[in-house]
Design an enzyme around this catalytic site. Structure first.
Site, PDB file in Angstrom:
ATOM      1  N   GLY A 116     -12.907  -4.020   0.634  1.00 58.40           N
ATOM      2  CA  GLY A 116     -14.274  -3.586   0.915  1.00 58.40           C
ATOM      3  C   GLY A 116     -14.770  -2.567  -0.091  1.00 58.40           C
ATOM      4  O   GLY A 116     -15.902  -2.631  -0.559  1.00 58.40           O
TER       5      GLY A 116
ATOM      6  N   GLY B 166      -9.671  -8.610  -0.442  1.00 60.29           N
ATOM      7  CA  GLY B 166      -8.466  -8.941   0.315  1.00 60.29           C
ATOM      8  C   GLY B 166      -7.975 -10.360   0.108  1.00 60.29           C
ATOM      9  O   GLY B 166      -6.805 -10.583  -0.180  1.00 60.29           O
TER      10      GLY B 166
ATOM     11  N   ARG C 197       0.826  -1.216   0.000  1.00 61.32           N
ATOM     12  CA  ARG C 197       0.000   0.000   0.000  1.00 61.32           C
ATOM     13  C   ARG C 197       0.856   1.260   0.000  1.00 61.32           C
ATOM     14  O   ARG C 197       0.439   2.285  -0.548  1.00 61.32           O
ATOM     15  CB  ARG C 197      -0.936  -0.001   1.206  1.00 61.32           C
ATOM     16  CG  ARG C 197      -2.114  -0.920   0.965  1.00 61.32           C
ATOM     17  CD  ARG C 197      -3.180  -0.725   1.998  1.00 61.32           C
ATOM     18  NE  ARG C 197      -4.419  -1.331   1.538  1.00 61.32           N
ATOM     19  CZ  ARG C 197      -5.314  -1.901   2.337  1.00 61.32           C
ATOM     20  NH1 ARG C 197      -5.108  -1.945   3.638  1.00 61.32           N
ATOM     21  NH2 ARG C 197      -6.408  -2.407   1.842  1.00 61.32           N
TER      22      ARG C 197
ATOM     23  N   LYS D 249     -18.469 -17.026   2.719  1.00 55.74           N
ATOM     24  CA  LYS D 249     -19.900 -16.956   2.975  1.00 55.74           C
ATOM     25  C   LYS D 249     -20.681 -16.278   1.869  1.00 55.74           C
ATOM     26  O   LYS D 249     -20.249 -15.280   1.312  1.00 55.74           O
ATOM     27  CB  LYS D 249     -20.135 -16.208   4.280  1.00 55.74           C
ATOM     28  CG  LYS D 249     -19.651 -16.991   5.478  1.00 55.74           C
ATOM     29  CD  LYS D 249     -19.996 -16.247   6.748  1.00 55.74           C
ATOM     30  CE  LYS D 249     -19.685 -17.125   7.949  1.00 55.74           C
ATOM     31  NZ  LYS D 249     -19.910 -16.416   9.190  1.00 55.74           N
TER      32      LYS D 249
HETATM   33  P1  AMP Z   1     -14.126 -14.063   1.906  1.00 55.43           P
HETATM   34  O1  AMP Z   1     -13.418 -13.186   2.889  1.00 55.43           O
HETATM   35  O2  AMP Z   1     -15.586 -14.143   2.106  1.00 55.43           O
HETATM   36  O3  AMP Z   1     -13.730 -13.757   0.478  1.00 55.43           O
HETATM   37  O4  AMP Z   1     -13.625 -15.548   2.226  1.00 55.43           O
HETATM   38  C1  AMP Z   1     -12.307 -15.942   2.126  1.00 55.43           C
HETATM   39  C2  AMP Z   1     -12.119 -17.221   2.899  1.00 55.43           C
HETATM   40  O5  AMP Z   1     -12.975 -18.200   2.399  1.00 55.43           O
HETATM   41  C3  AMP Z   1     -10.737 -17.786   2.822  1.00 55.43           C
HETATM   42  O6  AMP Z   1     -10.124 -17.660   4.063  1.00 55.43           O
HETATM   43  C4  AMP Z   1     -10.971 -19.248   2.461  1.00 55.43           C
HETATM   44  O7  AMP Z   1     -10.201 -20.142   3.227  1.00 55.43           O
HETATM   45  C5  AMP Z   1     -12.430 -19.431   2.753  1.00 55.43           C
HETATM   46  N1  AMP Z   1     -13.014 -20.539   2.006  1.00 55.43           N
HETATM   47  C6  AMP Z   1     -12.991 -20.749   0.695  1.00 55.43           C
HETATM   48  N2  AMP Z   1     -13.570 -21.922   0.381  1.00 55.43           N
HETATM   49  C7  AMP Z   1     -13.977 -22.490   1.530  1.00 55.43           C
HETATM   50  C8  AMP Z   1     -14.625 -23.711   1.869  1.00 55.43           C
HETATM   51  N3  AMP Z   1     -14.953 -24.587   0.924  1.00 55.43           N
HETATM   52  N4  AMP Z   1     -14.881 -23.942   3.168  1.00 55.43           N
HETATM   53  C9  AMP Z   1     -14.546 -23.057   4.094  1.00 55.43           C
HETATM   54  N5  AMP Z   1     -13.921 -21.892   3.861  1.00 55.43           N
HETATM   55  C10 AMP Z   1     -13.640 -21.605   2.583  1.00 55.43           C
END
Ligand code: AMP
Length: 397
Positions: free
Chosen positions: A378, A355, A39, A201
């Site tokens: 974000g 991120g 950054r 999620k």
């Molecule tokens: P996000 O911040 O919502 O983009 O989520 C990123 C996180 O999702 C990372 O730390 C990944 O390890 C997690 N992730 C990706 N696929 C899976 C999965 N199948 N089960 C659990 N966590 C996951």
């Protein structure tokens, strides 16, 4: 263009408040040292331009999440040292972003000199967008320049409030570049336009899926969220990540046939435990057994997704395809990064935001092969959701 850039303003001899996003990771133990200066380096172009044009530059940023008062572990002092090294000239220092700057030498700055203010968030008024605080920040400046894309989705005092107390305001190059890339992808994409959405999620990504549904041609879904979609289809998902309260939303998204086609993986790498060394196997999504956890997209899905990606002319990627932090479950994410790199070579515009996808991209070593890697997780997500960013709106005349 509703906002000015630093090219539209004569900054010579003027005191320029430069809001940067220097929120870099530091070690958690003293002496607090920077573990990734991306950054800081991303901020150099605008800073150098202002110095070359004879501005008196006053740099402001937030760092971390202090609780509203000074805390050594969130001091910008190490950032000041690194920045001074990178620009090859000293940077004066003010121990407080309001009140003190006068005392600490704003008045002594000569054309081309730089002074840095201590962490804005040492005052709780910053995040509250407090008007009196905004006025104090603006008290010693002639021009406001925002180059903090990563903070532009927050209506904070140094991003939004301050703009009401300045005569001249403009965007820096980093902010403009982000808006140009993301704006072009959303508003005038070369087609086919493919969006890839992953991550843990579905709850954090519903709005971006809904927004991109209206803009893109195809949306590829991966990551932990895919299992809520399978559940909505009535499939067994074993111990995979599930958001019970989002099943209905997932069902509605699957049934809605308007807009972009939603493509879900056809196979998945499952594991006995949520551990890198766990026993694993690849199964079709119809055959996930109880006691197994979906960790990554499988080879058939990778192949299918790759074909779609290689035909695309615009690609936006947000969120990993699997648990990429565990090397045994990183293949899906790495293969998507490679497909994007290959698509870029074929002439597509590839944009990576968020991120975790940026971290995954760094892991793949392919960041340089993308057209654009966003500096704001974000902020880029909110932009793709179709929301107006308060920091950008505040720059409008
Ligand atoms: P996000 O911040 O919502 O983009 O989520 C990123 C996180 O999702 C990372 O730390 C990944 O390890 C997690 N992730 C990706 N696929 C899976 C999965 N199948 N089960 C659990 N966590 C996951």
């Amino acid at each position: 263009m509703k906002y000015k850039t630093i090219d539209d303003i004569d900054v010579k001899g003027k005191r320029v408040f430069l809001r940067l996003d220097l929120n870099v990771p530091l070690t958690t133990e003293a002496p607090y040292t920077i573990t990734d200066d991306t950054r800081i380096r991303a901020s150099l172009t605008t800073l150098r331009a202002l110095i070359d044009r004879g501005a008196k530059v006053i740099i402001a940023s937030h760092l971390g999440r202090p609780k509203g008062g000074p805390e050594a572990k969130f001091s910008l002092a190490p950032v000041r040292t690194r920045l001074a090294e990178l620009i090859g000239k000293p940077i004066a220092w003010s121990t407080d972003c309001v009140g003190k700057p006068d005392e600490d030498g704003v008045g002594n700055l000569r054309d081309g000199d730089v002074l840095m203010l201590e962490n804005l968030r040492f005052h709780k008024e910053e995040e509250k967008n407090d008007s009196a605080f905004s006025k104090q920040l603006a008290a010693f400046i002639d021009v406001y320049v925002d180059d903090a894309f990563g903070a532009s989705h927050r209506a904070h005092a140094s991003i939004e409030g301050i703009t009401h107390f300045v005569k001249e305001k403009a965007a820096g190059y980093l902010l403009k570049n982000e808006l140009d890339y993301l704006g072009a992808a959303l508003n005038e994409p070369k087609r086919p336009f493919v969006a890839i959405i992953g991550g843990a999620k579905i709850s954090g990504k519903i709005e971006v899926i809904e927004s991109l549904r209206k803009k893109a041609d195809t949306i590829l879904i991966g990551g932990g969220m895919m299992f809520t979609f399978y559940k909505a289809k009535g499939l067994e998902i074993g111990g995979s990540l599930l958001e019970e309260d989002k099943i209905a939303v997932a069902k509605a998204l699957i049934e809605d046939k308007s807009g972009a086609e939603l493509m879900l993986p056809t196979d998945t790498v499952v594991a006995r435990e949520f551990k890198n060394e766990a026993e694993k196997k690849t199964v079709s999504v119809e055959h996930i057994e109880r006691g197994w956890i979906g960790m990554d997209i499988g080879p058939n899905s990778i192949e299918q997704f790759r074909k779609v990606i290689l035909k695309a002319k615009t690609i936006v990627w947000n969120g990993p395809m699997g648990v990429f932090e565990m090397t045994n479950f990183a293949a899906g994410t790495m293969a998507i990064a490679q497909a994007l790199a290959d698509a870029t070579a074929l002439g597509a515009t590839t944009i990576v935001g968020g991120g975790d996808s940026v971290a995954a991209l760094e892991q793949s070593g392919l960041a340089e092969k993308m057209s654009h890697v966003s500096t704001g997780g974000g902020a880029s997500l909110e932009f793709l959701e179709g929301k107006e960013l308060p920091g950008v709106k505040a720059l409008e005349y």
